[in-house]
Design an enzyme around this catalytic site. Structure first.
Site, PDB file in Angstrom:
ATOM      1  N   TYR A   1     -18.703  -2.012 -35.161  1.00 43.24           N
ATOM      2  CA  TYR A   1     -18.007  -2.962 -34.445  1.00 43.24           C
ATOM      3  C   TYR A   1     -18.341  -2.824 -33.055  1.00 43.24           C
ATOM      4  O   TYR A   1     -18.004  -3.937 -32.439  1.00 43.24           O
ATOM      5  CB  TYR A   1     -16.615  -2.107 -34.883  1.00 43.24           C
ATOM      6  CG  TYR A   1     -15.376  -2.782 -34.296  1.00 43.24           C
ATOM      7  CD1 TYR A   1     -14.827  -3.784 -34.737  1.00 43.24           C
ATOM      8  CD2 TYR A   1     -14.618  -2.318 -33.037  1.00 43.24           C
ATOM      9  CE1 TYR A   1     -13.544  -4.532 -34.290  1.00 43.24           C
ATOM     10  CE2 TYR A   1     -13.672  -3.054 -32.635  1.00 43.24           C
ATOM     11  CZ  TYR A   1     -12.930  -4.118 -33.209  1.00 43.24           C
ATOM     12  OH  TYR A   1     -11.832  -4.699 -32.747  1.00 43.24           O
TER      13      TYR A   1
ATOM     14  N   ALA B   1     -20.994  -2.386 -31.619  1.00 49.05           N
ATOM     15  CA  ALA B   1     -22.255  -3.082 -31.325  1.00 49.05           C
ATOM     16  C   ALA B   1     -21.832  -4.529 -31.078  1.00 49.05           C
ATOM     17  O   ALA B   1     -22.382  -5.271 -30.305  1.00 49.05           O
ATOM     18  CB  ALA B   1     -23.300  -2.796 -32.312  1.00 49.05           C
ATOM     19  N   ALA B   2     -21.093  -4.891 -32.159  1.00 48.48           N
ATOM     20  CA  ALA B   2     -20.576  -6.482 -32.301  1.00 48.48           C
ATOM     21  C   ALA B   2     -20.051  -6.859 -31.204  1.00 48.48           C
ATOM     22  O   ALA B   2     -20.131  -8.166 -30.254  1.00 48.48           O
ATOM     23  CB  ALA B   2     -19.975  -6.698 -33.510  1.00 48.48           C
TER      24      ALA B   2
ATOM     25  N   THR C   1      -7.999 -17.309 -43.773  1.00 50.80           N
ATOM     26  CA  THR C   1      -8.994 -17.011 -44.898  1.00 50.80           C
ATOM     27  C   THR C   1      -8.530 -17.766 -46.195  1.00 50.80           C
ATOM     28  O   THR C   1      -9.549 -18.082 -47.122  1.00 50.80           O
ATOM     29  CB  THR C   1      -9.545 -15.846 -45.190  1.00 50.80           C
ATOM     30  OG1 THR C   1      -8.383 -14.679 -45.429  1.00 50.80           O
ATOM     31  CG2 THR C   1     -10.234 -15.257 -44.021  1.00 50.80           C
TER      32      THR C   1
ATOM     33  N   GLY D   1      -8.710 -16.967 -37.153  1.00 48.42           N
ATOM     34  CA  GLY D   1      -8.017 -15.846 -37.347  1.00 48.42           C
ATOM     35  C   GLY D   1      -6.610 -15.842 -36.784  1.00 48.42           C
ATOM     36  O   GLY D   1      -5.918 -14.854 -36.289  1.00 48.42           O
TER      37      GLY D   1
ATOM     38  N   SER E   1     -13.353  -6.140 -27.311  1.00 48.69           N
ATOM     39  CA  SER E   1     -12.615  -4.849 -27.378  1.00 48.69           C
ATOM     40  C   SER E   1     -13.026  -3.842 -26.496  1.00 48.69           C
ATOM     41  O   SER E   1     -14.169  -3.908 -25.889  1.00 48.69           O
ATOM     42  CB  SER E   1     -12.995  -4.413 -28.944  1.00 48.69           C
ATOM     43  OG  SER E   1     -12.342  -3.130 -29.009  1.00 48.69           O
TER      44      SER E   1
ATOM     45  N   ARG F   1      -2.176 -13.986 -38.436  1.00 51.59           N
ATOM     46  CA  ARG F   1      -1.610 -12.616 -38.201  1.00 51.59           C
ATOM     47  C   ARG F   1      -1.891 -11.829 -36.854  1.00 51.59           C
ATOM     48  O   ARG F   1      -3.054 -12.400 -36.278  1.00 51.59           O
ATOM     49  CB  ARG F   1      -1.718 -11.690 -39.537  1.00 51.59           C
ATOM     50  CG  ARG F   1      -2.700 -11.179 -39.944  1.00 51.59           C
ATOM     51  CD  ARG F   1      -2.775 -10.732 -41.291  1.00 51.59           C
ATOM     52  NE  ARG F   1      -4.001 -10.752 -41.855  1.00 51.59           N
ATOM     53  CZ  ARG F   1      -4.909  -9.801 -41.836  1.00 51.59           C
ATOM     54  NH1 ARG F   1      -4.753  -8.615 -41.295  1.00 51.59           N
ATOM     55  NH2 ARG F   1      -6.116  -9.890 -42.333  1.00 51.59           N
TER      56      ARG F   1
HETATM   57  N1  LIG Z   1      -5.568  -4.653 -32.872  1.00 49.07           N
HETATM   58  C1  LIG Z   1      -6.474  -4.135 -31.889  1.00 49.07           C
HETATM   59  O1  LIG Z   1      -5.989  -2.925 -31.422  1.00 49.07           O
HETATM   60  C2  LIG Z   1      -7.622  -4.639 -31.340  1.00 49.07           C
HETATM   61  C3  LIG Z   1      -8.133  -4.074 -30.484  1.00 49.07           C
HETATM   62  C4  LIG Z   1      -9.293  -4.550 -29.694  1.00 49.07           C
HETATM   63  C5  LIG Z   1      -9.853  -5.799 -30.357  1.00 49.07           C
HETATM   64  N2  LIG Z   1      -9.378  -6.483 -31.435  1.00 49.07           N
HETATM   65  C6  LIG Z   1      -9.924  -7.762 -31.853  1.00 49.07           C
HETATM   66  O2  LIG Z   1      -8.698  -8.728 -31.872  1.00 49.07           O
HETATM   67  C7  LIG Z   1      -9.156  -9.564 -32.910  1.00 49.07           C
HETATM   68  C8  LIG Z   1      -7.754  -9.814 -33.886  1.00 49.07           C
HETATM   69  O3  LIG Z   1      -7.575  -8.369 -34.174  1.00 49.07           O
HETATM   70  P1  LIG Z   1      -6.201  -8.292 -35.078  1.00 49.07           P
HETATM   71  O4  LIG Z   1      -5.821  -6.829 -34.725  1.00 49.07           O
HETATM   72  O5  LIG Z   1      -5.217  -9.343 -34.894  1.00 49.07           O
HETATM   73  O6  LIG Z   1      -6.465  -8.405 -36.514  1.00 49.07           O
HETATM   74  P2  LIG Z   1      -5.746  -8.511 -37.965  1.00 49.07           P
HETATM   75  O7  LIG Z   1      -4.608  -8.239 -37.792  1.00 49.07           O
HETATM   76  O8  LIG Z   1      -6.543  -7.665 -38.919  1.00 49.07           O
HETATM   77  O9  LIG Z   1      -6.207 -10.089 -38.209  1.00 49.07           O
HETATM   78  C9  LIG Z   1      -7.609 -10.421 -38.247  1.00 49.07           C
HETATM   79  C10 LIG Z   1      -7.457 -11.909 -38.430  1.00 49.07           C
HETATM   80  O10 LIG Z   1      -8.835 -12.392 -38.722  1.00 49.07           O
HETATM   81  C11 LIG Z   1      -9.052 -13.222 -39.842  1.00 49.07           C
HETATM   82  N3  LIG Z   1     -10.240 -12.750 -40.410  1.00 49.07           N
HETATM   83  C12 LIG Z   1     -10.729 -11.639 -40.968  1.00 49.07           C
HETATM   84  N4  LIG Z   1     -11.940 -11.989 -41.550  1.00 49.07           N
HETATM   85  C13 LIG Z   1     -12.129 -13.221 -41.427  1.00 49.07           C
HETATM   86  C14 LIG Z   1     -13.277 -14.254 -41.965  1.00 49.07           C
HETATM   87  N5  LIG Z   1     -14.103 -13.553 -42.555  1.00 49.07           N
HETATM   88  N6  LIG Z   1     -13.219 -15.413 -41.659  1.00 49.07           N
HETATM   89  C15 LIG Z   1     -12.048 -15.975 -40.710  1.00 49.07           C
HETATM   90  N7  LIG Z   1     -11.083 -15.200 -40.473  1.00 49.07           N
HETATM   91  C16 LIG Z   1     -11.182 -13.911 -40.961  1.00 49.07           C
HETATM   92  C17 LIG Z   1      -7.629 -12.761 -40.532  1.00 49.07           C
HETATM   93  O11 LIG Z   1      -7.347 -13.934 -41.532  1.00 49.07           O
HETATM   94  P3  LIG Z   1      -6.464 -13.467 -42.977  1.00 49.07           P
HETATM   95  O12 LIG Z   1      -5.204 -13.313 -42.509  1.00 49.07           O
HETATM   96  O13 LIG Z   1      -6.788 -14.879 -43.685  1.00 49.07           O
HETATM   97  O14 LIG Z   1      -7.258 -12.384 -43.537  1.00 49.07           O
HETATM   98  C18 LIG Z   1      -6.689 -12.662 -39.714  1.00 49.07           C
HETATM   99  O15 LIG Z   1      -6.191 -13.736 -39.227  1.00 49.07           O
HETATM  100  C19 LIG Z   1     -10.230  -8.992 -33.641  1.00 49.07           C
HETATM  101  O16 LIG Z   1     -11.535  -9.666 -33.217  1.00 49.07           O
HETATM  102  C20 LIG Z   1     -10.351  -7.695 -33.327  1.00 49.07           C
HETATM  103  O17 LIG Z   1     -11.686  -7.133 -33.433  1.00 49.07           O
HETATM  104  C21 LIG Z   1      -8.170  -5.710 -32.010  1.00 49.07           C
END
Ligand SMILES: NC(=O)c1ccc[n+]([C@@H]2O[C@H](COP(=O)([O-])OP(=O)(O)OC[C@H]3O[C@@H](n4cnc5c(N)ncnc54)[C@H](OP(=O)(O)O)[C@@H]3O)[C@@H](O)[C@H]2O)c1
Lengths: 245, 79
Positions: free
Chosen positions: A152, A154-155, A37, A12, A139, A15
């Site tokens: 979320y 739970a995961a 993806t 992922g 998280s 972005r």
């Molecule tokens: N933002 C927050 O405040 C926050 C807080 C706590 C934890 N997190 C965790 O941090 C991580 C990244 O979050 P983010 O905020 O950067 O999310 P994001 O901006 O929504 O980016 C999600 C990333 O995951 C990829 N992805 C989604 N579904 C996928 C799949 N089925 N197979 C492979 N890749 C997939 C996306 O790829 P595409 O671009 O190709 O869709 C993208 O690169 C996640 O695990 C999230 O739970 C985020």
């Protein structure tokens, strides 16, 4: 540069937090494979990482054998993965009373099962190397819970338990396994929240602001480095003081 | 045949960090050679690589001595 010569895989990385992690590890000298993806997303990652050292590949973590096939291809061409960052993740928020089975399953598949599969797939190479770093993006919600995010949470709590167990299993082989638990980070994921909810959340953060993806990337880079050699099974909370467990 | 025995013993010695002389055909990995459960998994991985085969988990569980490893390789290879 402390990660020189190491192969790092970041899921992922198109972005948000994953993109910042991939860029940071590459700047530290690792050869980074970042996943998206879509093919267009993978090409964009290649363009971004080319000057730093790395490239993009396509991966949907929920597709059959996709993770295993990707890691096999990487190891054949470039050598064993030394650093794995399980970052890909999604949300399917909703009150439990209304949560559909599909919302539960999608989160478990994308956010938790993927961590199991990728970690298992890199393990053979890491065991042989007697070294390795796995960093799982959990998280704050997995630690404290959150109304509307039972699936979320739970995961993410599952990732933390998985991390601790794996750390115990493979510690004797020089492999460390840790979590970074981000708080409220400014990315597409949180931009999707209604403004009132965002404001209420910021009110709970000691530092009074959202975090940046780079804040998480720096913590991951530390755990991936030699400097963190004696840290395993831990969850590093990077949340601006939103929760102090 | 002897060749396989020698190769198996060499891998066992390498993986478990014991002297090759200590590795007897009747040696049990866990009881005689001090292997833990992770060592035995690694040992099977090393055997798979040396003999270019895949050992299914249900078979791997039954390989607990040097002799059993030799027998397994003999039964499943060069046919
Ligand atoms: N933002 C927050 O405040 C926050 C807080 C706590 C934890 N997190 C965790 O941090 C991580 C990244 O979050 P983010 O905020 O950067 O999310 P994001 O901006 O929504 O980016 C999600 C990333 O995951 C990829 N992805 C989604 N579904 C996928 C799949 N089925 N197979 C492979 N890749 C997939 C996306 O790829 P595409 O671009 O190709 O869709 C993208 O690169 C996640 O695990 C999230 O739970 C985020």
């Amino acid at each position: 540069m402390s990660l020189q010569g190491k192969i790092a895989l970041v899921t992922g990385a198109s972005r948000g937090i994953g993109a910042a992690i991939a860029d940071t590890l590459a700047r530290e000298g690792a050869t980074v494979i970042g996943t998206a993806t879509s093919e267009a997303g993978a090409v964009a990652i290649s363009e971004r990482l080319a000057p730093l050292g790395g490239f993009g590949m396509e991966l949907n973590v929920t597709a059959d054998n996709a993770i295993e096939n990707l890691i096999e291809a990487i190891e054949k061409q470039h050598g064993p993965v030394a650093i794995l960052v399980n970052n890909a993740g999604i949300t399917r928020d909703g009150l439990l009373m209304r949560m559909k089975d599909e919302d539960w399953d999608a989160i478990m598949d994308t956010n938790l099962r993927s961590v199991f599969k990728a970690s298992k797939a890199v393990l053979r190479g890491m065991m042989k190397a007697r070294a390795g770093r796995i960093v799982n993006i959990a998280s704050v919600v997995g630690v404290m819970g959150n109304a509307g995010q039972a699936n979320y949470a739970a995961a993410k709590a599952g990732i933390i338990g998985f991390t601790k167990s794996m750390a115990r299993e493979v510690g004797s082989r020089g492999i460390t396994v840790n979590c970074v638990a981000p708080g409220f980070i400014d990315t597409d994921m949180t931009r999707a929240l209604p403004e009132a909810q965002r404001d209420a959340l910021v009110g709970q953060i000691a530092l009074g602001r959202l975090g940046a993806a780079q804040d998480i990337a720096d913590a991951v880079a530390f755990l991936a480095s030699d400097k963190a050699a004696y840290i395993t099974g831990q969850t590093l909370n990077v949340n601006g003081g939103m929760l102090m467990p | 045949m002897e060749n396989i025995e020698a190769r198996v013993k060499k891998i066992v010695a390498e993986q478990l960090g014991v002297n090759e002389a200590e590795v007897k055909t009747e040696s049990s990995f866990v009881d005689d050679l001090g292997a833990d459960s992770l060592d035995t998994v690694e040992l099977v991985m090393a055997l798979e690589e040396e003999f270019e085969c895949e050992i299914p988990d249900e078979d791997a569980e039954k390989i607990t001595t040097v002799q059993q490893a030799i027998d397994y390789v003999n039964a499943h290879l060069n046919k």
